[in-house]
Every structure is written in structure tokens, then in C-alpha cells.
Design a protein around this motif. Structure first.
Motif, PDB file in Angstrom:
ATOM      1  N   ARG A  34      10.334  52.781  21.567  1.00 57.21           N
ATOM      2  CA  ARG A  34       9.776  54.308  21.323  1.00 57.21           C
ATOM      3  C   ARG A  34       8.417  54.338  21.219  1.00 57.21           C
ATOM      4  O   ARG A  34       7.874  55.642  21.698  1.00 57.21           O
ATOM      5  N   TRP A  35       7.765  53.739  20.499  1.00 57.25           N
ATOM      6  CA  TRP A  35       6.228  54.100  20.327  1.00 57.25           C
ATOM      7  C   TRP A  35       5.192  53.135  21.238  1.00 57.25           C
ATOM      8  O   TRP A  35       4.032  53.170  21.513  1.00 57.25           O
ATOM      9  N   LYS A  36       5.916  52.613  22.312  1.00 59.94           N
ATOM     10  CA  LYS A  36       5.769  51.652  23.513  1.00 59.94           C
ATOM     11  C   LYS A  36       4.279  50.697  22.936  1.00 59.94           C
ATOM     12  O   LYS A  36       3.123  50.810  23.144  1.00 59.94           O
ATOM     13  N   VAL A  37       4.567  49.947  21.984  1.00 57.77           N
ATOM     14  CA  VAL A  37       3.714  49.075  21.554  1.00 57.77           C
ATOM     15  C   VAL A  37       4.270  47.510  21.547  1.00 57.77           C
ATOM     16  O   VAL A  37       5.605  47.471  21.426  1.00 57.77           O
ATOM     17  N   SER A  38       3.570  46.610  21.584  1.00 57.80           N
ATOM     18  CA  SER A  38       4.044  45.265  21.532  1.00 57.80           C
ATOM     19  C   SER A  38       3.953  44.429  20.163  1.00 57.80           C
ATOM     20  O   SER A  38       4.655  43.464  20.165  1.00 57.80           O
ATOM     21  N   ILE A  89      -3.137  38.441  10.887  1.00 61.29           N
ATOM     22  CA  ILE A  89      -4.289  38.528  11.332  1.00 61.29           C
ATOM     23  C   ILE A  89      -4.822  39.973  11.488  1.00 61.29           C
ATOM     24  O   ILE A  89      -4.341  40.853  12.276  1.00 61.29           O
ATOM     25  N   THR A  90      -5.695  40.348  10.528  1.00 62.54           N
ATOM     26  CA  THR A  90      -6.005  41.814  10.410  1.00 62.54           C
ATOM     27  C   THR A  90      -7.800  41.539  10.552  1.00 62.54           C
ATOM     28  O   THR A  90      -8.440  40.706  10.557  1.00 62.54           O
ATOM     29  N   VAL A  91      -8.203  43.039  10.711  1.00 62.95           N
ATOM     30  CA  VAL A  91      -9.648  43.211  10.511  1.00 62.95           C
ATOM     31  C   VAL A  91     -10.212  44.382   9.604  1.00 62.95           C
ATOM     32  O   VAL A  91      -9.360  45.195   9.486  1.00 62.95           O
ATOM     33  N   ILE A 103     -12.134  38.290  16.966  1.00 60.41           N
ATOM     34  CA  ILE A 103     -10.957  37.976  16.432  1.00 60.41           C
ATOM     35  C   ILE A 103      -9.777  37.918  17.420  1.00 60.41           C
ATOM     36  O   ILE A 103      -9.027  37.013  17.182  1.00 60.41           O
ATOM     37  N   MET A 104      -9.797  39.084  18.117  1.00 61.01           N
ATOM     38  CA  MET A 104      -8.908  39.246  19.073  1.00 61.01           C
ATOM     39  C   MET A 104      -8.655  37.891  20.135  1.00 61.01           C
ATOM     40  O   MET A 104      -7.766  37.333  20.685  1.00 61.01           O
ATOM     41  N   ALA A 105     -10.127  37.614  20.515  1.00 63.71           N
ATOM     42  CA  ALA A 105     -10.095  36.540  21.334  1.00 63.71           C
ATOM     43  C   ALA A 105      -9.751  35.064  20.945  1.00 63.71           C
ATOM     44  O   ALA A 105      -9.033  34.290  21.614  1.00 63.71           O
ATOM     45  N   LEU A 106     -10.122  35.034  19.723  1.00 63.44           N
ATOM     46  CA  LEU A 106      -9.643  33.645  18.941  1.00 63.44           C
ATOM     47  C   LEU A 106      -8.366  33.492  18.790  1.00 63.44           C
ATOM     48  O   LEU A 106      -7.822  32.343  18.939  1.00 63.44           O
ATOM     49  N   HIS A 107      -7.700  34.555  18.301  1.00 59.93           N
ATOM     50  CA  HIS A 107      -6.315  34.439  17.797  1.00 59.93           C
ATOM     51  C   HIS A 107      -5.144  34.594  19.300  1.00 59.93           C
ATOM     52  O   HIS A 107      -4.089  34.731  18.959  1.00 59.93           O
ATOM     53  N   GLN A 108      -5.977  35.266  20.277  1.00 56.37           N
ATOM     54  CA  GLN A 108      -5.411  35.748  21.720  1.00 56.37           C
ATOM     55  C   GLN A 108      -4.062  36.433  21.132  1.00 56.37           C
ATOM     56  O   GLN A 108      -3.036  36.409  21.534  1.00 56.37           O
ATOM     57  N   VAL A 109      -4.605  37.992  20.477  1.00 62.76           N
ATOM     58  CA  VAL A 109      -3.891  38.810  20.350  1.00 62.76           C
ATOM     59  C   VAL A 109      -4.452  40.163  21.003  1.00 62.76           C
ATOM     60  O   VAL A 109      -5.458  40.292  21.185  1.00 62.76           O
ATOM     61  N   LYS A 110      -3.573  41.201  21.324  1.00 62.10           N
ATOM     62  CA  LYS A 110      -3.782  42.254  21.981  1.00 62.10           C
ATOM     63  C   LYS A 110      -4.231  43.656  20.904  1.00 62.10           C
ATOM     64  O   LYS A 110      -4.899  44.449  21.184  1.00 62.10           O
ATOM     65  N   ARG A 127      -7.234  46.236  22.277  1.00 63.41           N
ATOM     66  CA  ARG A 127      -8.069  46.113  23.350  1.00 63.41           C
ATOM     67  C   ARG A 127      -8.646  47.291  23.946  1.00 63.41           C
ATOM     68  O   ARG A 127      -9.875  47.329  24.114  1.00 63.41           O
ATOM     69  N   SER A 128      -7.725  48.218  24.245  1.00 66.27           N
ATOM     70  CA  SER A 128      -8.158  49.465  24.867  1.00 66.27           C
ATOM     71  C   SER A 128      -9.259  50.234  24.414  1.00 66.27           C
ATOM     72  O   SER A 128     -10.103  50.796  24.681  1.00 66.27           O
ATOM     73  N   ASP A 129      -8.948  50.012  22.738  1.00 60.80           N
ATOM     74  CA  ASP A 129      -9.564  51.002  21.921  1.00 60.80           C
ATOM     75  C   ASP A 129     -11.112  50.458  21.893  1.00 60.80           C
ATOM     76  O   ASP A 129     -12.160  50.962  21.857  1.00 60.80           O
TER      77      ASP A 129
END
Length: 230
Positions: A34-38, A89-91, A103-110, A127-129
Motif C-alpha cells: 500500500r505504501w510502496k516501501v521496502s 539500524i537507525t540514525v 551508515i546506509m553504505a556501511l550496512h547496505q540499506v536503502k 537514499r532519494s531524500d
């Protein structure tokens, strides 16, 4: 000041869909569709992030099947608590955009849940943000470089320092009195939000012409007083 987004809190999405520990497998799938998130954060005590359920967590069931005893435990999971990756994994909301990107690159999350000092959910950053800073117009970048870097480091340059920005690439030209500041200048300019690259072409002050280029330096120093008296 300027309208640059320096912090995660400036670019994050504040309206967030979240899960409780007991949210069922099918409800998680429905929410993602519904919310188009992964990925979705899992909360306890109303707002504290304790984990994240991603599409990869859900696909374990499809990959191994619920009856495959050789598959991972998540293949038989039916609730968010059983499916989630924990700890999450948060920020922090006051982290810089560059910190979030690392953080995203290190943990390979979107995407990352954004939390306050208590670990309470404040938003989601993707990532787009983070890439939105590169939509900043060249004129704004040039103005900040002049104000925050050039005017501070070179209040009295040998000649005016020119700042030109095209498609986020900053070029600096002119003459400065202390060329040891060139690497510092390039580093500070690169830190300005929206800068894609830096071309630092700053030079030192022009050399004074030799009074008698035919004499070696030591002899020229001895010859000068005699020439003034002649």
C-alpha cells in the motif's frame, strides 16, 4: 542563513508507517504494498524502534517454504517480532546527511528510521531524500562558498577570489597571499551541501621582478646597496 538541508531532520519523511511486534505476515505485506516501501520499523511502547522488517526478511518464507527444515528460522516466522532484524539500524535526527549516507553504505540499506535521543521514531530517511541536496541551485552554492569559505579564509587576498559554480562543480580562481590554505579551502568547499566537485585554481601573489637577474642571489644582495648610492 541559507536553505540548505544539513541535517537528516531537514530531509526525512515525518509521516511513517510502523509495525507492532505482533503485526502478522500478511498485514506487513499489505502495508508495504500500500505504501510502496521496502522496509518498515517495528515499535514497542508506542514509539521506540526495536527492529526493522524488510522485503528480504519476508522473502525467506518464499525462498525456503514453511516446511523446509533446512531453511532459516525466518522461513517459519509469522509476526513482525519473529521476522524483524534487531537491533534496528537507525540514525539520529540531528545527524548530518553525510553521516546518514555513510551508515546506509556501511550496512547496505536503502532507508533508515530516524530517532531522537530516547530511540523514539521521528521519521524515515531514504537514499532519494539524501540526494535532494544536489538539487540546490548553483547561485545558492556560490553565495555560501563566498560567505562561509572565501570571505573567512581570505579577507584581504592579493587579488579578488572568483567563485564560479556550474552543475554543482565549484571553481575558484585568483591570487591569495598564503598558498598553504589551498588544501583547506578545497576541503571546506567540498563540505558545502550540494557541491559535486571542486576545482581549486588559486595561485600565490605574483613574483616581484629581479632587479639584476644576471647576478646570483647572494651577490645580488651585496650589490644592491652600492647600486643605490651610485
Amino acid at each position: 542563513m541559507h536553505d540548505t538541508a544539513h541535517l537528516v531532520s531537514d530531509v526525512m519523511t515525518r509521516t511513517v508507517v510502523a509495525l507492532g511486534r505482533g503485526t502478522t505476515y500478511k498485514d506487513i505485506v499489505r502495508a508495504m504494498h500500500r505504501w510502496k516501501v521496502s522496509a518498515l520499523p517495528v515499535l514497542e511502547s508506542g514509539d521506540r524502534v526495536v527492529g526493522v522488517v524488510s522485503e528480504a526478511d519476508l522473502l525467506a518464507k518464499e525462498e525456503y517454504g514453511i516446511t523446509d527444515v533446512a531453511g532459516p528460522a525466518k522461513a517459519g516466522a509469522v509476526t513482525a517480532e519473529q521476522l524483524m532484524t534487531a537491533p534496528a539500524i537507525t540514525v539520529p535526527e540531528h545527524a548530518s546527511i553525510r553521516q546518514a549516507a555513510r551508515i546506509m553504505a556501511l550496512h547496505q540499506v536503502k532507508r533508515l528510521p530516524v530517532v531522537d535521543d530516547r530511540g523514539a521514531l521521528k521519521g524515515i530517511v531514504s537514499r532519494s531524500d539524501l540526494l535532494r541536496v544536489f538539487l540546490r541551485v548553483d547561485e545558492d552554492i556560490a553565495e555560501e562558498v563566498r560567505r562561509e569559505v572565501v570571505d573567512v579564509l581570505f579577507p584581504a587576498p592579493a587579488e579578488p577570489v572568483r567563485v564560479e559554480v556550474r552543475d554543482g562543480v565549484v571553481q575558484l580562481t585568483g591570487r591569495i597571499r598564503d598558498t598553504t590554505l589551498v588544501p583547506v579551502t578545497a576541503r571546506l568547499v567540498r563540505a558545502v551541501e550540494g557541491v559535486v566537485d571542486v576545482r581549486c585554481l588559486l595561485a600565490g601573489p605574483p613574483r616581484r621582478p629581479d632587479l639584476d637577474p644576471d647576478l646570483p642571489d647572494a651577490e645580488r644582495g651585496r650589490a644592491l646597496p652600492a647600486s643605490r648610492g651610485s
